[in-house]
Scaffold this active site. Structure first.
Site, PDB file in Angstrom:
ATOM      1  N   GLY A  69       0.821  -1.222   0.000  1.00 50.03           N
ATOM      2  CA  GLY A  69       0.000   0.000   0.000  1.00 50.03           C
ATOM      3  C   GLY A  69       0.849   1.263   0.000  1.00 50.03           C
ATOM      4  N   PRO A  70       1.979   1.291  -0.743  1.00 52.17           N
ATOM      5  CA  PRO A  70       2.926   2.413  -0.633  1.00 52.17           C
ATOM      6  C   PRO A  70       2.422   3.741  -1.194  1.00 52.17           C
ATOM      7  CG  PRO A  70       3.546   1.005  -2.470  1.00 52.17           C
ATOM      8  CD  PRO A  70       2.415   0.298  -1.756  1.00 52.17           C
ATOM      9  N   THR A 102      -3.186  -2.000   9.002  1.00 52.79           N
ATOM     10  CA  THR A 102      -4.521  -2.065   8.410  1.00 52.79           C
ATOM     11  C   THR A 102      -5.536  -2.427   9.489  1.00 52.79           C
ATOM     12  OG1 THR A 102      -3.515  -2.767   6.365  1.00 52.79           O
ATOM     13  CG2 THR A 102      -5.859  -3.266   6.615  1.00 52.79           C
ATOM     14  N   THR A 103      -6.651  -1.701   9.528  1.00 49.43           N
ATOM     15  CA  THR A 103      -7.646  -1.969  10.571  1.00 49.43           C
ATOM     16  C   THR A 103      -8.826  -2.748   9.992  1.00 49.43           C
ATOM     17  OG1 THR A 103      -8.679   0.166  10.140  1.00 49.43           O
ATOM     18  CG2 THR A 103      -7.054   0.088  11.908  1.00 49.43           C
ATOM     19  N   ALA A 114      -1.674  -3.779  14.952  1.00 52.50           N
ATOM     20  CA  ALA A 114      -1.891  -2.638  15.847  1.00 52.50           C
ATOM     21  C   ALA A 114      -2.933  -1.700  15.250  1.00 52.50           C
ATOM     22  CB  ALA A 114      -0.578  -1.895  16.090  1.00 52.50           C
ATOM     23  N   ASN A 172      -3.824   0.998  16.273  1.00 56.52           N
ATOM     24  CA  ASN A 172      -3.357   2.390  16.368  1.00 56.52           C
ATOM     25  C   ASN A 172      -1.880   2.411  16.746  1.00 56.52           C
ATOM     26  OD1 ASN A 172      -3.010   5.168  16.828  1.00 56.52           O
ATOM     27  ND2 ASN A 172      -5.167   5.359  17.356  1.00 56.52           N
ATOM     28  N   HIS A 231     -13.031  10.250  12.365  1.00 56.56           N
ATOM     29  CA  HIS A 231     -12.024   9.998  11.329  1.00 56.56           C
ATOM     30  C   HIS A 231     -12.427  10.676  10.030  1.00 56.56           C
ATOM     31  CE1 HIS A 231     -10.640   6.826  14.058  1.00 56.56           C
ATOM     32  NE2 HIS A 231      -9.506   6.857  13.380  1.00 56.56           N
ATOM     33  N   HIS A 232     -11.454  10.743   9.108  1.00 58.31           N
ATOM     34  CA  HIS A 232     -11.678  11.251   7.749  1.00 58.31           C
ATOM     35  C   HIS A 232     -12.723  10.376   7.043  1.00 58.31           C
ATOM     36  CE1 HIS A 232      -9.355   7.823   6.244  1.00 58.31           C
ATOM     37  NE2 HIS A 232      -8.681   7.971   7.377  1.00 58.31           N
ATOM     38  N   LYS A 237     -12.318   6.556   5.442  1.00 59.47           N
ATOM     39  CA  LYS A 237     -12.144   5.355   6.268  1.00 59.47           C
ATOM     40  C   LYS A 237     -13.249   4.341   5.972  1.00 59.47           C
ATOM     41  CE  LYS A 237     -11.289   3.898  11.012  1.00 59.47           C
ATOM     42  NZ  LYS A 237     -10.145   3.076  10.624  1.00 59.47           N
TER      43      LYS A 237
HETATM   44  P1  NAP Z   1      -5.489   4.789   1.736  1.00 58.84           P
HETATM   45  O1  NAP Z   1      -4.894   6.135   1.602  1.00 58.84           O
HETATM   46  O2  NAP Z   1      -6.814   4.499   1.096  1.00 58.84           O
HETATM   47  O3  NAP Z   1      -4.426   3.711   1.205  1.00 58.84           O
HETATM   48  C1  NAP Z   1      -4.709   2.353   1.059  1.00 58.84           C
HETATM   49  C2  NAP Z   1      -3.734   1.779   0.047  1.00 58.84           C
HETATM   50  O4  NAP Z   1      -3.978   0.377  -0.073  1.00 58.84           O
HETATM   51  C3  NAP Z   1      -3.891   2.387  -1.338  1.00 58.84           C
HETATM   52  O5  NAP Z   1      -2.627   2.733  -1.845  1.00 58.84           O
HETATM   53  C4  NAP Z   1      -4.529   1.250  -2.143  1.00 58.84           C
HETATM   54  O6  NAP Z   1      -4.127   1.260  -3.500  1.00 58.84           O
HETATM   55  C5  NAP Z   1      -3.941   0.037  -1.437  1.00 58.84           C
HETATM   56  N1  NAP Z   1      -4.734  -1.142  -1.760  1.00 58.84           N
HETATM   57  C6  NAP Z   1      -6.070  -1.278  -1.715  1.00 58.84           C
HETATM   58  N2  NAP Z   1      -6.417  -2.501  -2.118  1.00 58.84           N
HETATM   59  C7  NAP Z   1      -5.280  -3.133  -2.443  1.00 58.84           C
HETATM   60  C8  NAP Z   1      -4.990  -4.422  -2.968  1.00 58.84           C
HETATM   61  N3  NAP Z   1      -5.975  -5.290  -3.237  1.00 58.84           N
HETATM   62  N4  NAP Z   1      -3.685  -4.761  -3.158  1.00 58.84           N
HETATM   63  C9  NAP Z   1      -2.697  -3.897  -2.905  1.00 58.84           C
HETATM   64  N5  NAP Z   1      -2.919  -2.634  -2.420  1.00 58.84           N
HETATM   65  C10 NAP Z   1      -4.192  -2.276  -2.206  1.00 58.84           C
HETATM   66  O7  NAP Z   1      -5.678   4.419   3.279  1.00 58.84           O
HETATM   67  P2  NAP Z   1      -4.776   4.874   4.518  1.00 58.84           P
HETATM   68  O8  NAP Z   1      -5.361   6.055   5.167  1.00 58.84           O
HETATM   69  O9  NAP Z   1      -3.351   4.889   4.111  1.00 58.84           O
HETATM   70  O10 NAP Z   1      -5.037   3.643   5.499  1.00 58.84           O
HETATM   71  C11 NAP Z   1      -4.612   2.327   5.190  1.00 58.84           C
HETATM   72  C12 NAP Z   1      -5.029   1.404   6.317  1.00 58.84           C
HETATM   73  O11 NAP Z   1      -4.346   1.794   7.522  1.00 58.84           O
HETATM   74  C13 NAP Z   1      -6.533   1.438   6.657  1.00 58.84           C
HETATM   75  O12 NAP Z   1      -6.959   0.155   7.049  1.00 58.84           O
HETATM   76  C14 NAP Z   1      -6.600   2.386   7.838  1.00 58.84           C
HETATM   77  O13 NAP Z   1      -7.740   2.175   8.655  1.00 58.84           O
HETATM   78  C15 NAP Z   1      -5.319   2.010   8.549  1.00 58.84           C
HETATM   79  N6  NAP Z   1      -4.768   2.999   9.478  1.00 58.84           N
HETATM   80  C16 NAP Z   1      -4.130   2.478  10.553  1.00 58.84           C
HETATM   81  C17 NAP Z   1      -3.534   3.312  11.465  1.00 58.84           C
HETATM   82  C18 NAP Z   1      -2.815   2.691  12.628  1.00 58.84           C
HETATM   83  O14 NAP Z   1      -2.244   3.428  13.442  1.00 58.84           O
HETATM   84  N7  NAP Z   1      -2.805   1.361  12.745  1.00 58.84           N
HETATM   85  C19 NAP Z   1      -3.588   4.696  11.290  1.00 58.84           C
HETATM   86  C20 NAP Z   1      -4.240   5.213  10.163  1.00 58.84           C
HETATM   87  C21 NAP Z   1      -4.829   4.338   9.242  1.00 58.84           C
HETATM   88  P3  NAP Z   1      -5.150   1.662  -4.684  1.00 58.84           P
HETATM   89  O15 NAP Z   1      -4.887   3.093  -4.973  1.00 58.84           O
HETATM   90  O16 NAP Z   1      -4.736   0.762  -5.790  1.00 58.84           O
HETATM   91  O17 NAP Z   1      -6.554   1.414  -4.216  1.00 58.84           O
END
Ligand code: NAP
Length: 265
Positions: free
Chosen positions: A9-10, A99-100, A124, A126, A154-155, A158
């Site tokens: 998910g870079p 990922t949550t 984790a 968070n 959240h935004h 989510k």
């Molecule tokens: P985001 O901006 O939507 O990024 C998600 C990424 O995952 C996108 O680059 C997307 O690529 C990729 N992706 C989606 N489906 C995929 C697949 N089948 N194979 C490979 N890559 C795929 O979301 P974010 O805000 O970064 O959040 C990502 C996750 O982290 C969420 O679950 C969020 O709830 C969680 N999170 C956790 C914390 C923590 O502290 N643990 C904090 C914030 C967020 P595409 O552009 O191709 O769709």
């Protein structure tokens, strides 16, 4: 020794911060990324990373076999994250999952697999250290003030609700608080959902708005008093010290840990 890291998910909001954190950490090496849209390309072909010579894979298993990482950092979505985590464990890679949206059953299944493979793994909800403290303080308060409601904000991009942090907070509180209905015993919702989700009588309310990052308030009510414990993540950099800590910890463990609080004392 260098820790070889792959990020799934870079291009995402969290993933971009993780790429920066890993490339700026002396003892970490970014050896590959998993991105479904740029298979076979290199990070230096992708906008924003002209200096980064890192191969891109769309298939996690192929990535693990070709670049042999120590750690996978997954920041995608719940369905994809689960598949990546399983493949990581089956290929001897230690997963650090931000990922949550993982269910208790998912955690249990993955925990068994990590134990069987004797690999450190962290899920984790968070990674912000301030949020971990908010959860710990909330657990402490609930012992004395058992009437509590959680409001998480959240935004609006989510996907899961309530947030993993809200659920984790409720789980920690329920360890010290007897299950207890709150509000009036005869209360009625005239609009469905008005009282939020019910976790053993604790109510959880989810707000989704553009402009927000990740915020949570835990409100305790007592006779003639209220206590509010609040944490705000202003940007996604706030999560990166926790991600770094989790990668270091995963290298030293051989079981799955759910929640950063178990590796922060
Ligand atoms: P985001 O901006 O939507 O990024 C998600 C990424 O995952 C996108 O680059 C997307 O690529 C990729 N992706 C989606 N489906 C995929 C697949 N089948 N194979 C490979 N890559 C795929 O979301 P974010 O805000 O970064 O959040 C990502 C996750 O982290 C969420 O679950 C969020 O709830 C969680 N999170 C956790 C914390 C923590 O502290 N643990 C904090 C914030 C967020 P595409 O552009 O191709 O769709």
């Amino acid at each position: 020794m260098m820790t070889r890291i792959v990020i799934a998910g870079p291009r995402g909001n969290m993933g971009r911060e993780a790429v920066t954190m890993v490339t700026e950490t002396e003892e970490f090496e970014l050896v590959g990324v998993i991105d479904r849209k740029h298979d076979g390309m290199n990070m230096n072909d992708v906008d924003g990373y002209p200096q980064l010579d890192v191969p891109i894979f769309s298939d996690a298993e192929e990535c693990f076999q070709k670049v042999e990482p120590d750690v996978l950092i997954d920041l995608t979505n719940p369905q994809t994250g689960k598949v990546h985590m399983k493949q990581a464990l089956l290929n001897g890679v230690r997963p650090v999952i931000g990922t949550t949206g993982f269910t208790d059953d998912d955690v249990e299944e993955l925990s068994k697999l990590a134990e069987e493979k004797e690999l450190g793994a962290i899920i984790a909800p968070n990674f912000a250290i301030g949020a971990i403290l908010m959860m710990k303080f909330s657990q402490m308060a609930a012992k004395y003030m058992p009437d509590v409601e959680i409001i998480e904000q959240h935004h609006d991009k989510k996907l899961d609700a309530p947030s993993g942090t809200a659920v984790k907070t409720a789980q920690l509180i329920s360890e010290v608080r007897e299950s207890k209905e709150q509000g009036h015993p005869e209360e009625e919702e005239t609009l469905r959902g008005a009282r939020g989700a019910d976790f053993e009588g604790m109510r959880i309310h989810s707000v989704r708005l553009p402009g927000l990052v990740a915020h949570q308030e835990v409100i305790f009510g007592g006779e003639g008093q209220a206590l509010k414990i609040r944490h705000d993540s202003m940007n996604r950099r706030s999560f990166m010290p926790g991600v770094k800590l989790a990668c270091e910890a995963a290298m030293k463990m051989n079981v799955l840990v759910y929640g950063l609080e178990h590796i922060i004392e």
